[in-house]
Design a protein around this motif. Structure first.
Motif, short mmCIF file in Angstrom:
data_model
loop_
_atom_site.label_atom_id
_atom_site.label_comp_id
_atom_site.label_asym_id
_atom_site.label_seq_id
_atom_site.Cartn_x
_atom_site.Cartn_y
_atom_site.Cartn_z
N THR A 107 -15.47 18.55 30.47
CA THR A 107 -16.09 17.64 29.52
C THR A 107 -17.15 18.37 28.69
O THR A 107 -17.24 18.17 27.48
N ALA A 110 -15.30 20.62 26.21
CA ALA A 110 -14.73 19.80 25.14
C ALA A 110 -15.83 19.25 24.23
O ALA A 110 -15.66 19.19 23.01
N GLY A 111 -16.96 18.90 24.80
CA GLY A 111 -18.08 18.41 24.01
C GLY A 111 -18.63 19.47 23.09
O GLY A 111 -19.01 19.18 21.94
N LEU A 161 -16.16 19.85 20.28
CA LEU A 161 -16.28 18.65 19.45
C LEU A 161 -17.51 18.72 18.55
O LEU A 161 -17.43 18.43 17.36
N TYR A 170 -19.01 11.28 22.08
CA TYR A 170 -18.76 12.03 23.30
C TYR A 170 -17.66 11.43 24.16
O TYR A 170 -17.16 12.08 25.08
N ALA A 184 -14.84 13.78 24.25
CA ALA A 184 -14.99 14.89 25.21
C ALA A 184 -14.74 14.41 26.64
O ALA A 184 -14.13 15.13 27.44
N GLY A 233 -11.87 15.97 28.85
CA GLY A 233 -12.24 16.58 30.13
C GLY A 233 -11.49 15.97 31.30
O GLY A 233 -11.01 16.67 32.18
#
Length: 168
Positions: A107, A110-111, A114, A145, A148, A152
């Motif tokens: 996560t 991915a955040g 992003l 978020y 994300a 995740g």
């Protein structure tokens, strides 16, 4: 107990659908419905019952409580939105401590991706009619978020499922 690896496929895909819906809603509105977070949470409880509750389930509870406590602290500091905290905690319930750590790592990665993409999109020269309608393009607006969190969870679940298949 990593529930995504232990439940019937229909239940796993229902989780994925709820996460994708949450990500889409967050992308469009910068908001995650309490109904979606509650559905992920309730589905996790159903998954635990279907998988057969065992003593290992305490790890899922600890991961849930820790994520909710840390998330609440981050919400209080203005770092995360309330919907993000609730969705993440509900999603963490699906994982034991090791799986939850994997979820946190994916996560966060991915955040980061992003955030870079959104910053790049914000500096692009959009017509004002578009920029004013799309919240995420507006300066100083939040980062969705939920995207994300969904990414995740999907990546962590797929990794755990692949590992479970490889183990036999």
């Amino acid at each position: 107990m990593n529930l995504p690896t232990l439940v019937p496929e229909w239940l796993f895909w229902t989780l994925i659908a709820l996460l994708v819906l949450s990500a889409l809603q967050d992308a469009v509105m910068l908001k995650i419905s309490n109904y979606l977070s509650a559905a992920v949470l309730l589905l996790g409880i159903v998954a635990a019952v279907i998988a057969g509750p065992t003593l290992n389930l305490w790890e899922n509870g600890v991961a849930f409580i820790l994520s909710l406590a840390i998330g609440t602290f981050l919400f209080g500091r203005g770092i995360l939105g309330g919907g993000d905290v609730k969705l993440f905690a509900a999603t963490v319930l699906w994982f034991d401590l090791g799986g939850a750590l994997r979820l946190v790592v994916w996560t966060a990665l991915a955040g980061g991706v992003l955030a870079v993409l959104i910053i790049a999109m914000r500096v692009m020269p959009w017509p004002e009619a578009i920029r004013s309608r799309i919240k995420v393009l507006q300066p100083k607006s939040g980062i969705p978020y939920g995207i994300a969190i969904a990414a995740g969870a999907i990546i962590a679940s797929m990794q755990l499922m692949a590992a479970a298949r490889a183990a036999g």
